[in-house]
Design a protein around this motif. Sequence first.
Motif, PDB file in Angstrom:
ATOM      1  N   GLY A  82       0.819  -1.205   0.000  1.00 14.54           N
ATOM      2  CA  GLY A  82       0.000   0.000   0.000  1.00 14.54           C
ATOM      3  C   GLY A  82       0.855   1.258   0.000  1.00 14.54           C
ATOM      4  O   GLY A  82       0.548   2.235  -0.712  1.00 14.54           O
ATOM      5  N   PHE A  83       1.925   1.254   0.772  1.00 16.13           N
ATOM      6  CA  PHE A  83       2.812   2.417   0.821  1.00 16.13           C
ATOM      7  C   PHE A  83       3.483   2.638  -0.530  1.00 16.13           C
ATOM      8  O   PHE A  83       3.601   3.775  -0.994  1.00 16.13           O
ATOM      9  N   ALA A  84       3.907   1.566  -1.175  1.00 15.95           N
ATOM     10  CA  ALA A  84       4.564   1.689  -2.474  1.00 15.95           C
ATOM     11  C   ALA A  84       3.610   2.228  -3.531  1.00 15.95           C
ATOM     12  O   ALA A  84       3.965   3.132  -4.307  1.00 15.95           O
ATOM     13  N   ILE A  85       2.375   1.712  -3.552  1.00 13.53           N
ATOM     14  CA  ILE A  85       1.407   2.151  -4.563  1.00 13.53           C
ATOM     15  C   ILE A  85       1.003   3.610  -4.310  1.00 13.53           C
ATOM     16  O   ILE A  85       1.008   4.441  -5.232  1.00 13.53           O
ATOM     17  N   ALA A  86       0.655   3.915  -3.056  1.00 15.44           N
ATOM     18  CA  ALA A  86       0.269   5.290  -2.737  1.00 15.44           C
ATOM     19  C   ALA A  86       1.427   6.240  -2.981  1.00 15.44           C
ATOM     20  O   ALA A  86       1.239   7.356  -3.502  1.00 15.44           O
ATOM     21  N   GLY A  87       2.646   5.805  -2.624  1.00 13.76           N
ATOM     22  CA  GLY A  87       3.811   6.650  -2.835  1.00 13.76           C
ATOM     23  C   GLY A  87       4.070   6.934  -4.294  1.00 13.76           C
ATOM     24  O   GLY A  87       4.389   8.073  -4.671  1.00 13.76           O
ATOM     25  N   PHE A  88       3.913   5.931  -5.145  1.00 12.35           N
ATOM     26  CA  PHE A  88       4.152   6.166  -6.571  1.00 12.35           C
ATOM     27  C   PHE A  88       3.101   7.114  -7.153  1.00 12.35           C
ATOM     28  O   PHE A  88       3.424   8.010  -7.935  1.00 12.35           O
ATOM     29  N   CYS A  89       1.846   6.913  -6.784  1.00 10.73           N
ATOM     30  CA  CYS A  89       0.790   7.806  -7.263  1.00 10.73           C
ATOM     31  C   CYS A  89       1.044   9.234  -6.790  1.00 10.73           C
ATOM     32  O   CYS A  89       0.795  10.199  -7.521  1.00 10.73           O
ATOM     33  N   CYS A  90       1.535   9.368  -5.579  1.00 10.33           N
ATOM     34  CA  CYS A  90       1.861  10.677  -5.037  1.00 10.33           C
ATOM     35  C   CYS A  90       2.995  11.313  -5.838  1.00 10.33           C
ATOM     36  O   CYS A  90       2.912  12.473  -6.249  1.00 10.33           O
ATOM     37  N   ALA A  91       4.060  10.563  -6.077  1.00 10.26           N
ATOM     38  CA  ALA A  91       5.185  11.083  -6.853  1.00 10.26           C
ATOM     39  C   ALA A  91       4.763  11.439  -8.273  1.00 10.26           C
ATOM     40  O   ALA A  91       5.277  12.402  -8.859  1.00 10.26           O
ATOM     41  N   ALA A  92       3.820  10.664  -8.838  1.00  8.26           N
ATOM     42  CA  ALA A  92       3.372  10.917 -10.206  1.00  8.26           C
ATOM     43  C   ALA A  92       2.711  12.276 -10.357  1.00  8.26           C
ATOM     44  O   ALA A  92       2.625  12.811 -11.468  1.00  8.26           O
ATOM     45  N   ALA A  93       2.225  12.840  -9.250  1.00 11.50           N
ATOM     46  CA  ALA A  93       1.617  14.170  -9.322  1.00 11.50           C
ATOM     47  C   ALA A  93       2.661  15.211  -9.705  1.00 11.50           C
ATOM     48  O   ALA A  93       2.433  16.046 -10.578  1.00 11.50           O
ATOM     49  N   ARG A  94       3.803  15.172  -9.046  1.00 10.53           N
ATOM     50  CA  ARG A  94       4.923  16.046  -9.401  1.00 10.53           C
ATOM     51  C   ARG A  94       6.150  15.649  -8.597  1.00 10.53           C
ATOM     52  O   ARG A  94       6.033  15.076  -7.522  1.00 10.53           O
ATOM     53  N   GLU A  95       7.308  15.990  -9.125  1.00 11.04           N
ATOM     54  CA  GLU A  95       8.547  15.432  -8.594  1.00 11.04           C
ATOM     55  C   GLU A  95       8.842  15.829  -7.150  1.00 11.04           C
ATOM     56  O   GLU A  95       9.540  15.104  -6.429  1.00 11.04           O
ATOM     57  N   GLU A  96       8.297  16.970  -6.668  1.00 10.71           N
ATOM     58  CA  GLU A  96       8.547  17.342  -5.276  1.00 10.71           C
ATOM     59  C   GLU A  96       8.074  16.265  -4.301  1.00 10.71           C
ATOM     60  O   GLU A  96       8.683  16.052  -3.254  1.00 10.71           O
ATOM     61  N   TRP A  97       6.977  15.610  -4.659  1.00 14.76           N
ATOM     62  CA  TRP A  97       6.441  14.568  -3.781  1.00 14.76           C
ATOM     63  C   TRP A  97       7.388  13.379  -3.687  1.00 14.76           C
ATOM     64  O   TRP A  97       7.443  12.702  -2.651  1.00 14.76           O
ATOM     65  N   ALA A  98       8.136  13.088  -4.758  1.00 11.70           N
ATOM     66  CA  ALA A  98       9.025  11.928  -4.740  1.00 11.70           C
ATOM     67  C   ALA A  98      10.082  12.061  -3.641  1.00 11.70           C
ATOM     68  O   ALA A  98      10.453  11.077  -3.004  1.00 11.70           O
ATOM     69  N   LEU A  99      10.547  13.278  -3.414  1.00 13.49           N
ATOM     70  CA  LEU A  99      11.562  13.492  -2.386  1.00 13.49           C
ATOM     71  C   LEU A  99      11.031  13.230  -0.983  1.00 13.49           C
ATOM     72  O   LEU A  99      11.804  12.947  -0.070  1.00 13.49           O
ATOM     73  N   THR A 100       9.724  13.350  -0.808  1.00 14.22           N
ATOM     74  CA  THR A 100       9.168  13.168   0.534  1.00 14.22           C
ATOM     75  C   THR A 100       9.098  11.695   0.940  1.00 14.22           C
ATOM     76  O   THR A 100       9.030  11.395   2.135  1.00 14.22           O
ATOM     77  N   LEU A 101       9.107  10.780  -0.027  1.00 12.72           N
ATOM     78  CA  LEU A 101       8.794   9.384   0.278  1.00 12.72           C
ATOM     79  C   LEU A 101       9.812   8.712   1.201  1.00 12.72           C
ATOM     80  O   LEU A 101       9.419   8.063   2.177  1.00 12.72           O
ATOM     81  N   PRO A 102      11.122   8.802   0.921  1.00 10.94           N
ATOM     82  CA  PRO A 102      12.056   8.167   1.868  1.00 10.94           C
ATOM     83  C   PRO A 102      11.968   8.775   3.260  1.00 10.94           C
ATOM     84  O   PRO A 102      12.065   8.068   4.265  1.00 10.94           O
ATOM     85  N   ILE A 103      11.776  10.108   3.325  1.00 11.51           N
ATOM     86  CA  ILE A 103      11.669  10.777   4.627  1.00 11.51           C
ATOM     87  C   ILE A 103      10.407  10.325   5.346  1.00 11.51           C
ATOM     88  O   ILE A 103      10.406  10.099   6.557  1.00 11.51           O
ATOM     89  N   LEU A 104       9.321  10.186   4.577  1.00 11.80           N
ATOM     90  CA  LEU A 104       8.061   9.761   5.175  1.00 11.80           C
ATOM     91  C   LEU A 104       8.173   8.363   5.780  1.00 11.80           C
ATOM     92  O   LEU A 104       7.495   8.046   6.768  1.00 11.80           O
ATOM     93  N   GLY A 105       9.042   7.536   5.214  1.00 13.52           N
ATOM     94  CA  GLY A 105       9.240   6.199   5.760  1.00 13.52           C
ATOM     95  C   GLY A 105       9.709   6.207   7.207  1.00 13.52           C
ATOM     96  O   GLY A 105       9.484   5.242   7.950  1.00 13.52           O
ATOM     97  N   LEU A 106      10.347   7.307   7.628  1.00 14.84           N
ATOM     98  CA  LEU A 106      10.783   7.426   9.021  1.00 14.84           C
ATOM     99  C   LEU A 106       9.608   7.451   9.989  1.00 14.84           C
ATOM    100  O   LEU A 106       9.779   7.198  11.180  1.00 14.84           O
ATOM    101  N   ALA A 107       8.429   7.780   9.488  1.00 12.44           N
ATOM    102  CA  ALA A 107       7.247   7.882  10.342  1.00 12.44           C
ATOM    103  C   ALA A 107       6.569   6.540  10.559  1.00 12.44           C
ATOM    104  O   ALA A 107       5.512   6.485  11.200  1.00 12.44           O
ATOM    105  N   ALA A 108       7.152   5.465  10.048  1.00 18.11           N
ATOM    106  CA  ALA A 108       6.560   4.145  10.250  1.00 18.11           C
ATOM    107  C   ALA A 108       6.515   3.795  11.735  1.00 18.11           C
ATOM    108  O   ALA A 108       7.366   4.232  12.519  1.00 18.11           O
ATOM    109  N   SER A 109       5.524   3.027  12.116  1.00 19.15           N
ATOM    110  CA  SER A 109       5.396   2.597  13.514  1.00 19.15           C
ATOM    111  C   SER A 109       6.454   1.561  13.856  1.00 19.15           C
ATOM    112  O   SER A 109       6.917   0.813  12.993  1.00 19.15           O
ATOM    113  N   GLY A 110       6.823   1.503  15.122  1.00 16.93           N
ATOM    114  CA  GLY A 110       7.768   0.504  15.577  1.00 16.93           C
ATOM    115  C   GLY A 110       9.168   1.068  15.734  1.00 16.93           C
ATOM    116  O   GLY A 110       9.368   2.276  15.777  1.00 16.93           O
TER     117      GLY A 110
END
Length: 485
Positions: free
Chosen positions: A169-197
Amino acid sequence: MLVRSAAWLLPLSTGWALFCTLRATAWERIRTLHVVESYGFAVYEQLIHNEAFHGRFFQTVHRGYIDHWMWSGHRSLMLYVASWIYGLWPEPITLATFQVALVSLGCIPAFGLGRAVLGSAAGGCVGLLMYAGFPPLWAIALNDYQDIVLGVPFALAAVWALRERSQVGFAIAGFCCAAAREEWALTLPILGLAASGGWRPRARFVGIGAAVALAFAGIVWFLGRDAVGYETPMNTQMSAVFGHLPPIQRTWADADRFYLHFLRPATFFAVLAPLTALPAVGAFFVHLTTPNGSGIDAEWRGHIHHMAPVAALLIAASIDGFGVIGALVWPRRGDTRWQALLSGRGNPPQWAPLVLLAGLGAAFYVHDPAWLRMLRLQPTLSPFLAEPQGAAPEWALVAELPDEAVVGADQAGALLVSGFTRSFTYGESLDEKSRIGLREFDYCFVNRKDAKIAAAAEALGAKVVESTPNYWLYRFVKADRLGEN
């Protein structure tokens, strides 16, 4: 099972109300020519129109840029989706509809995120209220058509996937997010830090985010390998940052009048989930350091689309923040408070989300009406669009022009003519993209204030065939090739 499924009617119905309301407002703005920027909206429409009907991206209505899907240096795969949809209904409202529809669909992941972190449908309603009731998001959704806005619902979906620990789900949502525009692509690795655990799941999601961002980069490199002329604006900004920090362009007045509203009435709870909000820092910094007049400003009816990642991730972080409170106050059996904090999930009693929902409902009830008036939103559940009072009479004249005509207008009226394959703005794109000037035109909307243009048109034999309070519609001799109008 049936009751749990029925709960999803709440985000669906709320999303429908949000969609109808925002679309009706976008329609009024288009028909009255009170969009954020007629000229900026026009270049998007003509590019998308020409891809939809001629199979390639090119435009003449705006000076500069390149004839490519990376026309402005940005990388938006969503332009292809928008072109397909526009081909079915070729009007400016189609692009605005696409944008507000995607923003409205964000109600679904907002509800899912709230339910995941608070453990009940009432928690889902908390997330839904934080999203659908957030006025800055309304203003961003109404920013004409801007592809960066299209990533908002997928950003919420990516955070929801993190809470559900869904790697796919994260991969699919992340790709769709990045497809909107390239600024979103940079957020994805950083957003991974917010994972639980602990660090292991976080490292896993950081890796997935990085892989998705690299896959996106590979696709846009391949599709854009023949593009020459514009670097990504993000590259320019990053170069400035690494060379020397660009100066802050905003004032304390902007903070009070604009930025602080992104923390009201309850999004300040995002401070409890800083890792979720962290990816928004880059977008916020770009907004702070870009001068007014550069396509970014701090006006609620202006160019605020670059704040889309800030709004989306603040909403997500505030919902996560409520989950942090629930985890600390009511940790799950067997969890220490530290473990509860790391997981972001507790075991709050059924009444806790209901009390929170009631308190937030009261806050939004007091907070939102002023925004409804300021943005001129009229809540509605109807998808049907009636001609608004004060609609520009020029639209009726545009509808009568031949589809193959070459049409001109001033910059303020650019949106009137951007649905034609070739159209120009005199005094602007015409000077750069034509060697024969006014002789390009079959028809031209000349602003009554532009007496010199009117005189030049008449010197070429053009005649006024229609007039409105703001424009004369000139028919040029060249239009004879099109037959009678």
